[in-house]
Design a protein around this motif. Structure first.
Motif, PDB file in Angstrom:
ATOM      1  N   ASP A  23       3.545   9.515 -12.915  1.00  0.00           N
ATOM      2  CA  ASP A  23       4.597  10.538 -12.970  1.00  0.00           C
ATOM      3  C   ASP A  23       5.979   9.905 -13.134  1.00  0.00           C
ATOM      4  N   VAL A  24       6.227   8.850 -12.344  1.00  0.00           N
ATOM      5  CA  VAL A  24       7.541   8.196 -12.389  1.00  0.00           C
ATOM      6  C   VAL A  24       7.761   7.549 -13.748  1.00  0.00           C
ATOM      7  N   ALA A  25       6.782   6.806 -14.233  1.00  0.00           N
ATOM      8  CA  ALA A  25       6.924   6.129 -15.520  1.00  0.00           C
ATOM      9  C   ALA A  25       7.090   7.136 -16.655  1.00  0.00           C
ATOM     10  N   SER A  26       6.327   8.216 -16.619  1.00  0.00           N
ATOM     11  CA  SER A  26       6.422   9.237 -17.665  1.00  0.00           C
ATOM     12  C   SER A  26       7.792   9.887 -17.667  1.00  0.00           C
ATOM     13  N   ARG A  27       8.317  10.187 -16.503  1.00  0.00           N
ATOM     14  CA  ARG A  27       9.650  10.799 -16.402  1.00  0.00           C
ATOM     15  C   ARG A  27      10.713   9.896 -16.990  1.00  0.00           C
ATOM     16  N   LEU A  28      10.535   8.587 -16.841  1.00  0.00           N
ATOM     17  CA  LEU A  28      11.507   7.628 -17.360  1.00  0.00           C
ATOM     18  C   LEU A  28      11.245   7.263 -18.818  1.00  0.00           C
ATOM     19  N   GLY A  29      10.142   7.756 -19.369  1.00  0.00           N
ATOM     20  CA  GLY A  29       9.778   7.380 -20.722  1.00  0.00           C
ATOM     21  C   GLY A  29       9.386   5.917 -20.828  1.00  0.00           C
ATOM     22  N   MET A  30       8.758   5.391 -19.778  1.00  0.00           N
ATOM     23  CA  MET A  30       8.408   3.981 -19.724  1.00  0.00           C
ATOM     24  C   MET A  30       6.908   3.831 -19.491  1.00  0.00           C
ATOM     25  N   GLU A  31       6.446   2.604 -19.574  1.00  0.00           N
ATOM     26  CA  GLU A  31       5.037   2.288 -19.349  1.00  0.00           C
ATOM     27  C   GLU A  31       4.946   1.256 -18.233  1.00  0.00           C
ATOM     28  N   ALA A  32       4.139   1.527 -17.228  1.00  0.00           N
ATOM     29  CA  ALA A  32       3.990   0.629 -16.083  1.00  0.00           C
ATOM     30  C   ALA A  32       2.815  -0.312 -16.294  1.00  0.00           C
ATOM     31  N   PRO A  33       3.059  -1.639 -16.270  1.00  0.00           N
ATOM     32  CA  PRO A  33       1.962  -2.598 -16.351  1.00  0.00           C
ATOM     33  C   PRO A  33       1.230  -2.668 -15.014  1.00  0.00           C
ATOM     34  N   VAL A  73       0.807  -1.232   0.000  1.00  0.00           N
ATOM     35  CA  VAL A  73       0.000   0.000   0.000  1.00  0.00           C
ATOM     36  C   VAL A  73       0.835   1.275   0.000  1.00  0.00           C
ATOM     37  N   GLY A  74       2.142   1.191   0.212  1.00  0.00           N
ATOM     38  CA  GLY A  74       2.931   2.407   0.399  1.00  0.00           C
ATOM     39  C   GLY A  74       4.184   2.465  -0.441  1.00  0.00           C
ATOM     40  N   LYS A  75       4.083   2.134  -1.727  1.00  0.00           N
ATOM     41  CA  LYS A  75       5.262   2.178  -2.591  1.00  0.00           C
ATOM     42  C   LYS A  75       5.761   3.620  -2.737  1.00  0.00           C
ATOM     43  N   ARG A  76       7.072   3.796  -2.610  1.00  0.00           N
ATOM     44  CA  ARG A  76       7.668   5.120  -2.768  1.00  0.00           C
ATOM     45  C   ARG A  76       8.140   5.300  -4.206  1.00  0.00           C
ATOM     46  N   PRO A  77       8.317   6.569  -4.667  1.00  0.00           N
ATOM     47  CA  PRO A  77       8.712   6.801  -6.067  1.00  0.00           C
ATOM     48  C   PRO A  77       9.993   6.082  -6.471  1.00  0.00           C
ATOM     49  N   TRP A  78      10.991   6.057  -5.577  1.00  0.00           N
ATOM     50  CA  TRP A  78      12.247   5.404  -5.936  1.00  0.00           C
ATOM     51  C   TRP A  78      12.089   3.882  -6.027  1.00  0.00           C
ATOM     52  N   GLU A  79      11.138   3.339  -5.265  1.00  0.00           N
ATOM     53  CA  GLU A  79      10.857   1.913  -5.384  1.00  0.00           C
ATOM     54  C   GLU A  79      10.189   1.615  -6.723  1.00  0.00           C
ATOM     55  N   MET A  80       9.265   2.469  -7.108  1.00  0.00           N
ATOM     56  CA  MET A  80       8.618   2.313  -8.406  1.00  0.00           C
ATOM     57  C   MET A  80       9.650   2.395  -9.532  1.00  0.00           C
ATOM     58  N   GLU A  81      10.574   3.348  -9.417  1.00  0.00           N
ATOM     59  CA  GLU A  81      11.595   3.512 -10.440  1.00  0.00           C
ATOM     60  C   GLU A  81      12.463   2.262 -10.550  1.00  0.00           C
ATOM     61  N   ALA A  82      12.870   1.718  -9.419  1.00  0.00           N
ATOM     62  CA  ALA A  82      13.696   0.512  -9.428  1.00  0.00           C
ATOM     63  C   ALA A  82      12.955  -0.643 -10.090  1.00  0.00           C
ATOM     64  N   GLU A 127      -2.738   0.035  -5.242  1.00  0.00           N
ATOM     65  CA  GLU A 127      -3.725  -0.060  -4.159  1.00  0.00           C
ATOM     66  C   GLU A 127      -4.520   1.210  -3.898  1.00  0.00           C
ATOM     67  N   SER A 128      -4.235   2.304  -4.618  1.00  0.00           N
ATOM     68  CA  SER A 128      -4.979   3.529  -4.351  1.00  0.00           C
ATOM     69  C   SER A 128      -4.863   4.491  -5.524  1.00  0.00           C
ATOM     70  N   GLU A 129      -5.739   5.481  -5.542  1.00  0.00           N
ATOM     71  CA  GLU A 129      -5.679   6.521  -6.571  1.00  0.00           C
ATOM     72  C   GLU A 129      -4.426   7.386  -6.440  1.00  0.00           C
ATOM     73  N   PRO A 130      -4.038   7.815  -5.238  1.00  0.00           N
ATOM     74  CA  PRO A 130      -2.787   8.569  -5.140  1.00  0.00           C
ATOM     75  C   PRO A 130      -1.589   7.792  -5.675  1.00  0.00           C
ATOM     76  N   GLU A 131      -1.570   6.477  -5.425  1.00  0.00           N
ATOM     77  CA  GLU A 131      -0.440   5.672  -5.892  1.00  0.00           C
ATOM     78  C   GLU A 131      -0.372   5.639  -7.415  1.00  0.00           C
ATOM     79  N   ILE A 132      -1.505   5.499  -8.107  1.00  0.00           N
ATOM     80  CA  ILE A 132      -1.474   5.397  -9.563  1.00  0.00           C
ATOM     81  C   ILE A 132      -0.999   6.705 -10.178  1.00  0.00           C
ATOM     82  N   ARG A 133      -1.303   7.835  -9.530  1.00  0.00           N
ATOM     83  CA  ARG A 133      -0.853   9.120 -10.054  1.00  0.00           C
ATOM     84  C   ARG A 133       0.662   9.269  -9.897  1.00  0.00           C
ATOM     85  N   VAL A 134       1.191   8.822  -8.764  1.00  0.00           N
ATOM     86  CA  VAL A 134       2.640   8.871  -8.573  1.00  0.00           C
ATOM     87  C   VAL A 134       3.337   7.935  -9.555  1.00  0.00           C
ATOM     88  N   LEU A 135       2.788   6.740  -9.732  1.00  0.00           N
ATOM     89  CA  LEU A 135       3.381   5.787 -10.667  1.00  0.00           C
ATOM     90  C   LEU A 135       3.363   6.351 -12.087  1.00  0.00           C
TER      91      LEU A 135
END
Length: 422
Positions: free
Chosen positions: A135-145, A104-113, A125-133
């Motif tokens: 942002d992270v994926a877009s910054r990396l030019g990637m797509e998160a499944p 429930v509490g993934k951090r941006p650097w964990e998502m990036e890794a 697990e939440s709407e705030p999490e999907i928005r952070v994910l």
């Protein structure tokens, strides 16, 4: 079934005497059986023969690298809940393509890794999490499944502290909001919606809650597809219990039949996250009796293992069968005693009024079914070092986590300069 059995009145781990391990390693220690790990994983996997299924070991149950590598060699994936667990799974040889990231509490650097590693799926697990994910994926030019973990509001009929599928629990997105949340998430950059995730709790011994949850998920998948989402993955979580107290839970084959019947011909990859079921009965905690104390009203068996080594009894009122390493003879009368540890807490109690063979200082005992949520939840409370972990394979054994010395434990602390000038 496990591979801890008596031979000529003495407890063995596969072909190794537990007492001999104790002589070389010292007590307390955890001991895991390779044969049991392998058997449990195979039995669970075989319940889905012919299906498109990925079995991801829940690393939180036991994160020792040797345990994970044993399962990786059998084709296991991993369910992780932190960057640390992600690194453990990768280091143990599990391909990133077989890793799902829950929690429930993934951090941006964990998502990036996880994105850079190329994991199979994020269980969001939440709407705030999907928005952070996003942002992270877009910054990396990637797509998160992505799969959203949905909370089906199903009572798992398990301990309140390990129930995760009711509306009052912190896990997942509310069932009634799923359609809206999927619709909004599909518009976010860097996000690829691919699945649905559900996990209703742990140590379940009844198939009805699974059946109810799985059928709700089936209906949801069909609804989401009608709304235009390409749902190709369904993560059904874990949670099937083990026989701590002699209660016989459903077999993996019966569990598999329920899952396959509910998912029917949806044409999805099924993901499962067993943890306790794989490793729980594959491990024991071995401890030495320090004292036997006769109190005013009851007898106490005081061990060198404590709540910081095995916290389940204190935290969950968890039951663990306790065996003496030397089997009692048939005519020995059992004695009632409280089995406790040396930590300065009343809660440092493993069992109350447990009937045991007579024991004395220096005798060894084994806590059964200690392979899951034992070593991983241990602490150094009372400045007690973490205990060793040992892996047995046939007639061999190896220390797979050593006991740190007290000096090593103290060196983890740092004294500021202003306190160090005397």
């Amino acid at each position: 079934m496990d591979h801890f059995n008596y031979r000529n009145g003495e407890l063995f781990a596969e072909d190794v005497s537990v007492a001999e391990i104790a002589k070389k390693v010292g007590t307390p220690f955890y001991c895991y059986s390779t044969a049991t790990l392998e058997r449990h994983f195979k039995v669970f996997s075989e319940a889905f023969d012919g299906a498109n299924a990925l079995v991801c070991f829940a690393v939180k149950a036991n994160s020792n690298l040797a345990v994970i590598r044993t399962l990786a060699r059998l084709g296991a994936g991993a369910d992780v809940v932190s960057e640390g667990e992600l690194k453990r799974a990768l280091a143990a040889g599990i391909p990133a393509s077989k890793i799902v990231f829950s929690g429930v509490g993934k951090r941006p650097w964990e998502m990036e890794a996880a994105l850079k590693a190329g994991i199979h799926q994020f269980n969001v697990e939440s709407e705030p999490e999907i928005r952070v994910l996003s942002d992270v994926a877009s910054r990396l030019g990637m797509e998160a499944p992505v799969a959203f973990r949905v909370n089906p509001d199903v009572d798992a009929k398990t301990h309140a502290k390990i129930s995760t599928g009711k509306a009052e629990n912190k896990f997942g997105v509310p069932w009634q909001d799923v359609s809206r949340i999927y619709g909004e998430a599909a518009k976010l950059p860097g996000i690829r919606i691919q699945g649905v995730d559900v996990h209703i709790g742990s140590q379940l011994t009844d198939l009805d809650p699974f059946n109810n949850a799985f059928h709700r998920v089936r209906e949801l998948v069909m609804q989401l597809r009608q709304e235009g989402h390409d749902i190709t993955q369904v993560d059904l979580g874990g949670g099937l219990g083990i026989p701590y107290d002699g209660t016989i839970p459903p077999s993996p084959l019966s569990y598999g039949a329920v899952a396959l019947e509910a998912m029917g011909n949806l044409g999805v990859q099924l993901i499962f996250e067993p943890g306790r079921l794989i490793v729980g009965n594959a491990g024991i905690l071995v401890s030495e009796v320090i004292y036997v104390k006769q109190g005013a009203e009851r007898k106490f068996v005081i061990l060198d293992a404590a709540m910081n080594d095995l916290i389940r009894p204190a935290m969950y009122d968890g039951y663990h069968h306790i065996d003496t390493i030397i089997a009692p003879t048939g005519d020995v009368e059992l004695e009632e005693a409280d089995v406790v540890g040396p930590v300065c807490e009343t809660g440092d109690t493993f069992a109350k009024g447990r009937k045991l063979p007579p024991v004395a200082a220096g005798d060894l005992v084994a806590f059964r079914s200690a392979g899951a949520y034992g070593a991983v939840m241990a602490s150094t409370y009372n400045t007690r070092p973490l205990v060793p972990e040992v892996l047995v394979k046939g007639d061999q054994f190896e220390v797979i986590r050593a006991r740190p010395s007290l000096d090593e434990l103290l060196q983890l602390d740092n004294v500021p300069a202003w306190l160090d000038n005397d």
